[in-house]
Design an enzyme around this catalytic site. Structure first.
Site, PDB file in Angstrom:
ATOM      1  N   TYR A  25       0.921  -1.348   0.119  1.00 46.87           N
ATOM      2  CA  TYR A  25      -0.068   0.135   0.027  1.00 46.87           C
ATOM      3  C   TYR A  25       0.846   1.206  -0.152  1.00 46.87           C
ATOM      4  O   TYR A  25       0.842   2.005   0.707  1.00 46.87           O
ATOM      5  CB  TYR A  25      -0.906  -0.001   1.127  1.00 46.87           C
ATOM      6  CG  TYR A  25      -2.243   1.039   0.930  1.00 46.87           C
ATOM      7  CD1 TYR A  25      -2.991   0.462   0.171  1.00 46.87           C
ATOM      8  CD2 TYR A  25      -2.153   1.923   1.816  1.00 46.87           C
ATOM      9  CE1 TYR A  25      -4.319   1.210  -0.122  1.00 46.87           C
ATOM     10  CE2 TYR A  25      -3.386   2.777   1.567  1.00 46.87           C
ATOM     11  CZ  TYR A  25      -4.451   2.481   0.676  1.00 46.87           C
ATOM     12  OH  TYR A  25      -5.376   3.162   0.527  1.00 46.87           O
ATOM     13  N   ARG A  48       2.016  -6.154   5.794  1.00 45.26           N
ATOM     14  CA  ARG A  48       2.258  -6.574   6.897  1.00 45.26           C
ATOM     15  C   ARG A  48       1.854  -5.405   7.895  1.00 45.26           C
ATOM     16  O   ARG A  48       1.324  -4.477   7.594  1.00 45.26           O
ATOM     17  CB  ARG A  48       3.973  -6.782   7.175  1.00 45.26           C
ATOM     18  CG  ARG A  48       4.481  -5.253   6.856  1.00 45.26           C
ATOM     19  CD  ARG A  48       5.925  -5.511   6.703  1.00 45.26           C
ATOM     20  NE  ARG A  48       6.663  -4.248   6.243  1.00 45.26           N
ATOM     21  CZ  ARG A  48       8.044  -4.119   5.822  1.00 45.26           C
ATOM     22  NH1 ARG A  48       8.669  -5.241   5.918  1.00 45.26           N
ATOM     23  NH2 ARG A  48       8.393  -2.923   5.319  1.00 45.26           N
ATOM     24  N   GLN A  85      10.316  -8.009  -3.325  1.00 44.94           N
ATOM     25  CA  GLN A  85       9.091  -8.997  -3.993  1.00 44.94           C
ATOM     26  C   GLN A  85       9.783 -10.496  -4.005  1.00 44.94           C
ATOM     27  O   GLN A  85       8.756 -11.326  -3.480  1.00 44.94           O
ATOM     28  CB  GLN A  85       8.864  -8.494  -5.466  1.00 44.94           C
ATOM     29  CG  GLN A  85       8.154  -7.454  -5.458  1.00 44.94           C
ATOM     30  CD  GLN A  85       7.738  -6.995  -6.764  1.00 44.94           C
ATOM     31  OE1 GLN A  85       7.888  -7.798  -7.650  1.00 44.94           O
ATOM     32  NE2 GLN A  85       7.295  -5.715  -7.117  1.00 44.94           N
ATOM     33  N   HIS A 107       5.588  -3.820 -12.675  1.00 46.63           N
ATOM     34  CA  HIS A 107       6.800  -3.701 -13.458  1.00 46.63           C
ATOM     35  C   HIS A 107       7.410  -5.220 -13.718  1.00 46.63           C
ATOM     36  O   HIS A 107       7.317  -6.049 -12.797  1.00 46.63           O
ATOM     37  CB  HIS A 107       7.705  -3.142 -12.649  1.00 46.63           C
ATOM     38  CG  HIS A 107       9.114  -2.475 -13.177  1.00 46.63           C
ATOM     39  ND1 HIS A 107       9.486  -2.487 -14.512  1.00 46.63           N
ATOM     40  CD2 HIS A 107      10.409  -2.599 -12.274  1.00 46.63           C
ATOM     41  CE1 HIS A 107      10.762  -2.109 -14.595  1.00 46.63           C
ATOM     42  NE2 HIS A 107      11.554  -2.225 -13.420  1.00 46.63           N
ATOM     43  N   ASP A 190      11.264   0.619 -19.292  1.00 45.55           N
ATOM     44  CA  ASP A 190      10.954   1.287 -17.914  1.00 45.55           C
ATOM     45  C   ASP A 190      12.402   1.988 -17.208  1.00 45.55           C
ATOM     46  O   ASP A 190      12.725   2.884 -16.653  1.00 45.55           O
ATOM     47  CB  ASP A 190      10.190   0.473 -17.000  1.00 45.55           C
ATOM     48  CG  ASP A 190       9.876   1.368 -15.900  1.00 45.55           C
ATOM     49  OD1 ASP A 190       8.802   2.351 -15.982  1.00 45.55           O
ATOM     50  OD2 ASP A 190      10.404   1.257 -14.782  1.00 45.55           O
ATOM     51  N   GLU A 226      15.270  28.997 -11.537  1.00 45.03           N
ATOM     52  CA  GLU A 226      15.657  28.888 -13.067  1.00 45.03           C
ATOM     53  C   GLU A 226      15.510  27.519 -13.433  1.00 45.03           C
ATOM     54  O   GLU A 226      15.175  27.032 -14.262  1.00 45.03           O
ATOM     55  CB  GLU A 226      16.770  29.694 -13.330  1.00 45.03           C
ATOM     56  CG  GLU A 226      17.238  29.860 -14.782  1.00 45.03           C
ATOM     57  CD  GLU A 226      16.050  30.672 -15.292  1.00 45.03           C
ATOM     58  OE1 GLU A 226      15.471  31.684 -14.900  1.00 45.03           O
ATOM     59  OE2 GLU A 226      15.521  30.062 -16.370  1.00 45.03           O
ATOM     60  N   GLU A 230      10.765  26.169 -12.590  1.00 45.01           N
ATOM     61  CA  GLU A 230      10.261  26.669 -13.704  1.00 45.01           C
ATOM     62  C   GLU A 230      10.192  25.165 -14.524  1.00 45.01           C
ATOM     63  O   GLU A 230       9.337  25.116 -15.626  1.00 45.01           O
ATOM     64  CB  GLU A 230      10.979  27.476 -14.281  1.00 45.01           C
ATOM     65  CG  GLU A 230      10.276  28.245 -15.645  1.00 45.01           C
ATOM     66  CD  GLU A 230      11.086  29.299 -16.034  1.00 45.01           C
ATOM     67  OE1 GLU A 230      11.823  29.960 -15.490  1.00 45.01           O
ATOM     68  OE2 GLU A 230      10.613  29.798 -17.288  1.00 45.01           O
ATOM     69  N   SER A 251      10.139  32.400 -25.409  1.00 41.66           N
ATOM     70  CA  SER A 251      10.133  33.660 -26.277  1.00 41.66           C
ATOM     71  C   SER A 251      11.081  33.168 -27.109  1.00 41.66           C
ATOM     72  O   SER A 251      11.735  32.037 -27.338  1.00 41.66           O
ATOM     73  CB  SER A 251      11.260  34.664 -25.438  1.00 41.66           C
ATOM     74  OG  SER A 251      12.454  33.961 -25.185  1.00 41.66           O
TER      75      SER A 251
END
Ligand code: NDP
Ligand SMILES: CC[C@](O)(C(C)=O)C(=O)O
Ligand code: MG
Ligand code: MG
Length: 345
Positions: A25, A48, A85, A107, A190, A226, A230, A251
């Site tokens: 979770y 768990r 896993q 995955h 991935d 910067e 952004e 620009s």
């Protein structure tokens, strides 16, 4: 063009009849469990005892131990960290799988690199959202979704692909696009994406830009705005309309700088190194290193992680974000507050 499926292309009856266990979770787990539940599925969470158990209960989920959740379910989605896993699979999942069940992943790492070897008599598929779990959840609540790949490793029942597609639709990915893949393609692309572009490439680019400006004597706050803040605004434009849309909004001066200087930063030698990174992924060298690092209790991972959080861009960023209430508080900050009531970090 590849066959991209959307919400109305996908039948979901095959999954409506099944009980789903979401194991874990965390980032993906909370999103899959809640989205599937809200899509009308019968979902239990397997974790768990501890933080995740309490959080899932607070979110109104039915919670069981991993073993009990697997024993109860027809479809078992494994959303534990990749490195945990194999052991949880061996001790708690495999003994409780029944013939005809479906074993699923977000995955392909462990199946592709033979760290989890599923039995012959179950379906094995992946549904891999192409986005972070917290965004799988957030976009779902906003009526949108994150694209997902689905792939079948073993089709024991003849229904594996249909179940996988319905699952992808259930987590909201049908709103953004669902595309067929293989375990090999998903795993390799991935890993490449996160290492070379999305996480590794990007964080290195951002830090190098910040360091170049601050080392030249510019204010760290200016360098942060910067090179990091952004970035989201620029990437949003790409997300909405590709590079062309970003270039429409900036620009002409910036666009000319993009054309003449971008290729001085990311050049043919960068691409050569990207190919080396990809080759290490394809050969299993990266996977072997990550598995060994975990077996050794992650000495390098832990040291680098501690070092990174002390980087000046992180320090100045923490201060600046506190002064920008409109910047959505990160899930990480929220979860730390839950653990330390009243905490501000
Ligand atoms: N993060 C992402 O956005 C993406 C992840 N994926 C894939 O999804 C899978 C899950 O990744 P992610 O969501 O990042 O995982 P997380 O690190 O967020 O998973 C944490 C969850 O796993 C539980 N857990 C950890 N170790 C154990 C253990 N030994 N036994 C039982 N439970 C354990 C935690 O429980 P506790 O609270 O008790 O520690 C928690 O519920 C991976 O295969 C990953 O590659 C795919 C696409 C994107
Ligand atoms: C980009 C990182 C990722 O692959 C993801 C969010 O898609 C992951 O493994 O977390
Ligand atoms: Mg990914
Ligand atoms: Mg990944």
């Amino acid at each position: 063009m590849a066959n991209v499926l959307y919400h109305n292309d996908i039948q979901d009856e095959v999954l409506k009849q099944k009980r789903i266990a979401v194991i874990g979770y965390g980032s993906q787990g909370h999103a899959h469990a809640q989205n599937l539940k809200e899509s009308g599925y019968d979902v239990v969470v397997g974790v768990r005892a501890g933080k995740s158990w309490s959080k899932a209960e607070q979110d109104g989920m039915t919670v069981k131990s991993v073993a009990e959740a697997v024993a109860h379910a027809d479809v078992v989605m494994v959303l534990l960290p990749d490195e945990h896993q194999p052991s949880v699979y061996q001790h708690e999942i495999k003994p409780n799988l029944e013939p005809g069940n479906a074993l699923a992943f977000a995955h392909g790492f462990n199946v592709h690199f033979n760290q989890v070897v599923p039995p012959q008599d179950v379906d094995v598929f992946l549904v891999a959202p192409k986005g972070p779990g917290h965004l799988v959840r957030r976009t779902f609540t906003e009526g949108a979704g994150v694209p997902a790949l689905y792939g079948v490793f073993k089709d024991y029942t003849g229904e594996a692909a249909s179940i996988a597609k319905a699952y992808a639709k259930g987590i909201g990915s049908g709103r953004a696009g669902v595309l067929e893949t293989s375990f090999q393609e998903e795993t390799e692309t991935d890993l490449f994406g996160e290492q070379a572009v999305l996480c590794g490439g990007l964080s290195s680019l951002v830090k190098a830009g910040f360091e170049t400006l601050t080392e030249a004597g510019y204010q760290p706050e200016v360098a942060y705005f910067e090179c990091l803040h952004e970035l989201k605004l620029i990437v949003d434009l790409m997300y909405e309309g590709g590079l062309e849309n970003m270039r429409y909004s900036i620009s002409d001066t910036a666009q000319w700088g993009d054309f003449v200087s971008g290729k001085r930063i990311v050049d043919a030698s960068t691409k050569e190194r990207m190919k080396e990174v990809l080759a290490d992924i394809q050969s299993g060298t990266f996977a072997k290193g990550w598995i060994l690092e975990n077996q050794a209790n992650r000495p390098e991972f832990t040291a680098i992680n501690a070092q990174e959080s002390k980087h000046p861009i992180e320090q100045v960023g923490r201060e600046l974000r506190q002064l920008m209430p409109f910047v959505q508080e990160s899930e990480k900050a929220k979860s730390e507050k839950e653990v330390v009531p009243g905490g501000t970090h």
